[in-house]
Design a protein around this motif. Structure first.
Motif, PDB file in Angstrom:
ATOM      1  N   VAL A  39      -3.767  -1.876   2.869  1.00  0.00           N
ATOM      2  CA  VAL A  39      -3.657  -1.029   4.060  1.00  0.00           C
ATOM      3  C   VAL A  39      -2.689  -1.656   5.063  1.00  0.00           C
ATOM      4  O   VAL A  39      -1.860  -0.966   5.656  1.00  0.00           O
ATOM      5  CB  VAL A  39      -5.047  -0.778   4.686  1.00  0.00           C
ATOM      6  CG1 VAL A  39      -4.928  -0.092   6.040  1.00  0.00           C
ATOM      7  CG2 VAL A  39      -5.917   0.041   3.735  1.00  0.00           C
ATOM      8  N   SER A  40      -2.765  -2.951   5.243  1.00  0.00           N
ATOM      9  CA  SER A  40      -1.856  -3.649   6.153  1.00  0.00           C
ATOM     10  C   SER A  40      -0.402  -3.508   5.696  1.00  0.00           C
ATOM     11  O   SER A  40       0.497  -3.248   6.512  1.00  0.00           O
ATOM     12  CB  SER A  40      -2.238  -5.124   6.233  1.00  0.00           C
ATOM     13  OG  SER A  40      -1.350  -5.827   7.056  1.00  0.00           O
ATOM     14  N   ASP A  41      -0.167  -3.659   4.398  1.00  0.00           N
ATOM     15  CA  ASP A  41       1.191  -3.498   3.857  1.00  0.00           C
ATOM     16  C   ASP A  41       1.713  -2.078   4.092  1.00  0.00           C
ATOM     17  O   ASP A  41       2.873  -1.884   4.469  1.00  0.00           O
ATOM     18  CB  ASP A  41       1.233  -3.812   2.364  1.00  0.00           C
ATOM     19  CG  ASP A  41       1.074  -5.292   2.061  1.00  0.00           C
ATOM     20  OD1 ASP A  41       1.183  -6.114   2.993  1.00  0.00           O
ATOM     21  OD2 ASP A  41       0.821  -5.614   0.878  1.00  0.00           O
ATOM     22  N   VAL A  42       0.854  -1.090   3.874  1.00  0.00           N
ATOM     23  CA  VAL A  42       1.252   0.308   4.093  1.00  0.00           C
ATOM     24  C   VAL A  42       1.583   0.530   5.562  1.00  0.00           C
ATOM     25  O   VAL A  42       2.605   1.143   5.895  1.00  0.00           O
ATOM     26  CB  VAL A  42       0.157   1.288   3.608  1.00  0.00           C
ATOM     27  CG1 VAL A  42       0.463   2.704   4.062  1.00  0.00           C
ATOM     28  CG2 VAL A  42       0.036   1.230   2.092  1.00  0.00           C
ATOM     29  N   LYS A  43       0.750   0.030   6.466  1.00  0.00           N
ATOM     30  CA  LYS A  43       1.005   0.182   7.906  1.00  0.00           C
ATOM     31  C   LYS A  43       2.335  -0.451   8.289  1.00  0.00           C
ATOM     32  O   LYS A  43       3.102   0.125   9.063  1.00  0.00           O
ATOM     33  CB  LYS A  43      -0.119  -0.461   8.722  1.00  0.00           C
ATOM     34  CG  LYS A  43      -1.366   0.343   8.805  1.00  0.00           C
ATOM     35  CD  LYS A  43      -2.378  -0.358   9.703  1.00  0.00           C
ATOM     36  CE  LYS A  43      -3.664   0.392   9.801  1.00  0.00           C
ATOM     37  NZ  LYS A  43      -4.638  -0.316  10.657  1.00  0.00           N
ATOM     38  N   ASN A  44       2.605  -1.632   7.756  1.00  0.00           N
ATOM     39  CA  ASN A  44       3.874  -2.307   8.072  1.00  0.00           C
ATOM     40  C   ASN A  44       5.065  -1.514   7.574  1.00  0.00           C
ATOM     41  O   ASN A  44       6.077  -1.392   8.271  1.00  0.00           O
ATOM     42  CB  ASN A  44       3.891  -3.718   7.488  1.00  0.00           C
ATOM     43  CG  ASN A  44       2.953  -4.652   8.214  1.00  0.00           C
ATOM     44  OD1 ASN A  44       2.611  -4.433   9.370  1.00  0.00           O
ATOM     45  ND2 ASN A  44       2.508  -5.682   7.533  1.00  0.00           N
ATOM     46  N   ASN A  45       4.966  -0.979   6.364  1.00  0.00           N
ATOM     47  CA  ASN A  45       6.063  -0.186   5.809  1.00  0.00           C
ATOM     48  C   ASN A  45       6.277   1.104   6.587  1.00  0.00           C
ATOM     49  O   ASN A  45       7.417   1.489   6.870  1.00  0.00           O
ATOM     50  CB  ASN A  45       5.815   0.130   4.335  1.00  0.00           C
ATOM     51  CG  ASN A  45       5.988  -1.080   3.453  1.00  0.00           C
ATOM     52  OD1 ASN A  45       6.724  -2.002   3.778  1.00  0.00           O
ATOM     53  ND2 ASN A  45       5.297  -1.103   2.340  1.00  0.00           N
ATOM     54  N   VAL A  46       5.197   1.770   6.933  1.00  0.00           N
ATOM     55  CA  VAL A  46       5.303   3.017   7.697  1.00  0.00           C
ATOM     56  C   VAL A  46       5.867   2.724   9.085  1.00  0.00           C
ATOM     57  O   VAL A  46       6.745   3.434   9.569  1.00  0.00           O
ATOM     58  CB  VAL A  46       3.942   3.738   7.779  1.00  0.00           C
ATOM     59  CG1 VAL A  46       3.986   4.873   8.789  1.00  0.00           C
ATOM     60  CG2 VAL A  46       3.530   4.251   6.415  1.00  0.00           C
ATOM     61  N   GLY A  47       5.375   1.672   9.715  1.00  0.00           N
ATOM     62  CA  GLY A  47       5.844   1.316  11.055  1.00  0.00           C
ATOM     63  C   GLY A  47       7.316   0.956  11.116  1.00  0.00           C
ATOM     64  O   GLY A  47       7.956   1.088  12.158  1.00  0.00           O
ATOM     65  N   ALA A  48       7.856   0.511   9.994  1.00  0.00           N
ATOM     66  CA  ALA A  48       9.269   0.120   9.960  1.00  0.00           C
ATOM     67  C   ALA A  48      10.195   1.275   9.607  1.00  0.00           C
ATOM     68  O   ALA A  48      11.415   1.136   9.704  1.00  0.00           O
ATOM     69  CB  ALA A  48       9.465  -1.011   8.946  1.00  0.00           C
ATOM     70  N   CYS A  49       9.656   2.419   9.214  1.00  0.00           N
ATOM     71  CA  CYS A  49      10.519   3.524   8.795  1.00  0.00           C
ATOM     72  C   CYS A  49      11.231   4.152   9.999  1.00  0.00           C
ATOM     73  O   CYS A  49      10.788   4.057  11.144  1.00  0.00           O
ATOM     74  CB  CYS A  49       9.739   4.567   7.996  1.00  0.00           C
ATOM     75  SG  CYS A  49       8.709   5.654   8.970  1.00  0.00           S
ATOM     76  N   PHE A  50      12.349   4.780   9.724  1.00  0.00           N
ATOM     77  CA  PHE A  50      13.176   5.361  10.787  1.00  0.00           C
ATOM     78  C   PHE A  50      12.400   6.352  11.652  1.00  0.00           C
ATOM     79  O   PHE A  50      12.476   6.305  12.873  1.00  0.00           O
ATOM     80  CB  PHE A  50      14.412   6.045  10.191  1.00  0.00           C
ATOM     81  CG  PHE A  50      15.231   6.754  11.228  1.00  0.00           C
ATOM     82  CD1 PHE A  50      16.110   6.049  12.029  1.00  0.00           C
ATOM     83  CD2 PHE A  50      15.097   8.118  11.428  1.00  0.00           C
ATOM     84  CE1 PHE A  50      16.851   6.698  13.012  1.00  0.00           C
ATOM     85  CE2 PHE A  50      15.833   8.777  12.411  1.00  0.00           C
ATOM     86  CZ  PHE A  50      16.709   8.052  13.204  1.00  0.00           C
TER      87      PHE A  50
END
Length: 89
Positions: A21-32
């Motif tokens: 879940v943390s990895d997903v949040k980080n990836n989503v938060g970094a998207c344009f």
């Protein structure tokens, strides 16, 4: 749906769901799209200058831009929406 399937599989395998879940949040938060919608008016302009209008049109639906403008109107966002509409015609 894929997110939930992945969580179910992780639980089934006895792995750490919190890390996933943390990895997903980080990836989503970094998207344009997330960066753009969370930016200030001037920040939106800077991101648009850096990445271009094509990625904006690809990643963010016009309804999301209109909703963002309704929640927090700014001259920068109005100009971006107008520019996108003009270039779409």
């Amino acid at each position: 749906m894929g997110f939930l399937k992945n969580i179910a599989e992780i639980i089934k395998q006895g792995q750490d769901v919190d890390r996933y879940v943390s990895d997903v949040k980080n990836n989503v938060g970094a998207c344009f799209a997330v960066r753009f919608l969370n930016a200030s008016g001037e920040g939106k302009i800077q991101l648009l200058e850096e990445f271009g209008l094509d990625i904006l049109q690809q990643d963010i639906h016009l309804n999301a831009l209109a909703r963002a403008f309704g929640l927090e109107p700014s001259k920068e966002l109005a100009a971006i929406i107008f520019l996108g509409a003009v270039l779409d015609t």
